[in-house]
Write an enzyme that holds these catalytic residues in place. Structure first.
Site, PDB file in Angstrom:
ATOM      1  N   ASN A  19      33.343  40.492  48.610  1.00 38.71           N
ATOM      2  CA  ASN A  19      32.732  41.826  48.615  1.00 38.71           C
ATOM      3  C   ASN A  19      31.655  42.014  47.539  1.00 38.71           C
ATOM      4  OD1 ASN A  19      34.704  41.747  46.671  1.00 38.71           O
ATOM      5  ND2 ASN A  19      35.427  43.826  47.028  1.00 38.71           N
ATOM      6  N   CYS A  44      38.128  46.698  46.197  1.00 38.10           N
ATOM      7  CA  CYS A  44      39.546  46.545  45.857  1.00 38.10           C
ATOM      8  C   CYS A  44      40.148  47.792  45.216  1.00 38.10           C
ATOM      9  CB  CYS A  44      39.699  45.383  44.896  1.00 38.10           C
ATOM     10  SG  CYS A  44      38.592  45.530  43.490  1.00 38.10           S
ATOM     11  N   GLU A  77      42.717  39.202  39.715  1.00 44.32           N
ATOM     12  CA  GLU A  77      42.163  40.503  40.146  1.00 44.32           C
ATOM     13  C   GLU A  77      42.461  40.630  41.628  1.00 44.32           C
ATOM     14  OE1 GLU A  77      41.014  42.842  38.480  1.00 44.32           O
ATOM     15  OE2 GLU A  77      40.496  41.957  36.555  1.00 44.32           O
ATOM     16  N   GLU A  87      39.319  42.021  33.211  1.00 43.71           N
ATOM     17  CA  GLU A  87      37.939  41.557  33.144  1.00 43.71           C
ATOM     18  C   GLU A  87      37.121  42.608  32.402  1.00 43.71           C
ATOM     19  OE1 GLU A  87      37.119  40.388  37.406  1.00 43.71           O
ATOM     20  OE2 GLU A  87      37.129  38.421  36.440  1.00 43.71           O
TER      21      GLU A  87
END
Ligand code: NAD
Length: 483
Positions: free
Chosen positions: A152, A283, A249, A457
């Site tokens: 994505n 997400c 993630e 992150e």
């Protein structure tokens, strides 16, 4: 624009081809046409990348942080200068509208390169005095990291993993998603143009098995995956075999709570951004929108009116605000969930259909009267399908919002200050929003709780996940021993 890359892989500072790997066609989601073909990495290619990375890493780690950072910041500048071309390529790779890619992809990647480039010079250990003796710590790189991406945000993910890894003195091998293999190659090119020595940022293509072969290789020290929970389980388990560092993630089914005192237009903006940006393929999306019963019908009416303004069409047209799904497969998954929603008794209030014609287009879709047990309220859809659920009581809605295996993000819309912070504190999610949704600045940690992930992150927190501390005890006097 030339969409066929010079070669499939980027290893040791140069494009490398090996056509004996499985061919992977790159499909432009707006038309269904094949715009490039790359070849999955063979074991020889994977070995070449790991060998190059191991060879280059030591000298990179031995450079000063200032020197490393300068290269990353130069790469950030080049990315910004080329934003237009990189955004067009991102749109070809993903189908996301240029209106989005021109402000959210290469720009976000450049932010990461600039931020971690800026931080590289100030990475230090500490001094701990122990009477006359003392301990000092050294912040050392992990070695060779592997980044595995979802489809994505191919440019952003390639930079969010690469920038902190390189800032800390590691080498990295990045495997993009097989659905979007093009953008990471440009990130590699730009880093090398900015002066990155060969072997430090490598890109290899391939499906899951190429990712798995990287994760299990004993020469790899760390794995950072962006992907679904099922893939996360496999990659985490494989990394555990070698006691490797991980960042995961993963997916989400995040709640967004709209209280009766919320600014309703802002809350609708949040719901739109948190469900329909990138055609819902984000997400952290807030796909369970809990709306207080007193404002539910107004909310739904205004939401539907505003969704009529979505401009669905050619993603290269800067006016287009809603593009196709990344693939036929992803569109079919989302359409399948819409059928489940209808079958389980949710009320379809907007959209619900595929759009005829070329490309993988479907309508932004809203269900109302969704209940907690429905499939569309429990499973990650990863498409433009919003579920609106009713609530009346704050305690009750908090319990329901947290009643999920996921914990990536959560949002609250209210004008009540204390309630906003109370709710944010109770959310079981790594990234929370008050009166906004889905902002992800590089300065703030990003990541999930529960099954949505491990590690963070972005921000200074990412440094912890790309470096390790060594402590060195220094005795200043004589050393006594029992015999
Ligand atoms: P996916 O899990 O199917 O694939 C992710 C990557 O893992 C791909 O590159 C794939 O080739 C690779 N892979 C698959 N099996 C592997 C294995 N056994 N070993 C090593 N690598 C393997 O996910 P996707 O469909 O590409 O992306 C969508 C998912 O990603 C959604 O669940 C979404 O929520 C999640 N996502 C999370 C974030 C985040 O930051 N939390 C961001 C974007 C997407």
């Amino acid at each position: 624009m030339q969409t066929q890359p010079k070669a499939s892989h980027f290893i040791d500072g140069a494009y490398v081809e090996d056509t004996s790997g499985t061919p992977i066609d790159v499909i432009y989601p707006a038309t269904g046409e094949t715009i490039a073909t790359v070849y999955a990495a063979t074991p020889a290619i994977v070995d070449q990348a790991i060998t190059a990375a191991r060879k280059a890493q030591g000298a990179w780690a031995a450079m000063t942080g200032t020197e490393r950072g300068r290269i990353l910041r130069r790469a950030a500048d080049i990315m910004r200068e080329r934003n237009h071309d990189l955004s067009v390529l991102e749109t070809y790779d993903t189908g996301k509208p240029y209106q989005e890619t021109s402000v959210a992809d290469a720009t976000s990647g450049a932010d990461a390169l600039e931020y971690f480039g800026g931080i590289a010079a100030s990475l230090t250990g500490e001094h701990i005095q122990l009477g006359e003796d003392w301990v000092y710590t050294r912040r050392e790189p992990l070695g060779v990291c592997v980044g595995i991406g979802a489809w994505n945000y191919p440019t952003q993910i390639a930079c969010w993993k690469g920038a902190p890894a390189l800032a800390c003195g590691n080498a990295i091998i990045f495997k993009p998603s097989e659905t979007t293999p093009l953008c990471a190659l440009k990130v590699a090119e730009i880093l090398h143009e900015a002066g990155l020595p060969a072997g430090l940022y490598n890109v290899v293509q391939g499906m899951g098995e190429v990712g798995a072969s990287l994760v299990t290789d004993p020469r790899i020290d760390k794995v950072s995956l962006t992907g679904s929970v099922p893939t996360g389980r496999k990659v985490y388990a494989a990394a555990a075999e070698g006691i490797k560092h991980v960042t995961m993630e993963l997916g989400g089914k995040s709640p967004m709570i709209v209280f009766e005192d919320a600014d309703i237009e802002n809350a609708i903006s949040g719901a739109i951004l948190g469900n329909f940006y990138s055609s819902g393929q984000v997400c952290s999306n807030g796909t369970r929108v809990f709306v207080h019963r007193d404002i539910k019908e107004v909310f739904l009416k205004r939401l539907a009116e505003r969704l009529e303004n979505a401009v669905i069409g050619d993603p290269m047209d800067p006016e287009t605000s809603f593009g196709p799904m990344v693939s036929k497969r992803q569109m079919d998954i989302a359409l399948g969930y819409i059928e489940k929603g209808k079958a389980e008794g949710a009320r379809l209030v907007f959209g619900g259909n595929a759009i005829d014609g070329a490309g993988f287009y479907m309508q932004p879709t809203v269900f109302a009267d969704v209940t907690d047990d429905m499939t569309i309220a429990r499973e990650e859809i990863f498409g433009p399908v919003m579920s609106v659920l009713d609530f009346e009581d704050e305690d009750d809605v908090m319990t329901r919002a947290n009643d999920t295996e996921f914990g990536l993000s959560a949002g609250v819309f209210t004008r009540d200050l204390t309630r906003a912070h109370r709710v944010a504190a109770k959310f079981e999610a790594g990234t929370c929003y008050i009166n906004t949704y889905n902002d992800a600045p590089v300065e703030a940690p990003f990541g999930g709780m529960k099954n949505s992930g491990v590690g963070r992150e972005n921000s200074k927190a990412a440094i912890e996940h790309y470096s390790q501390l060594k402590s060195v005890y220094v005795r200043m006097g004589d050393l006594e021993a029992p015999f």
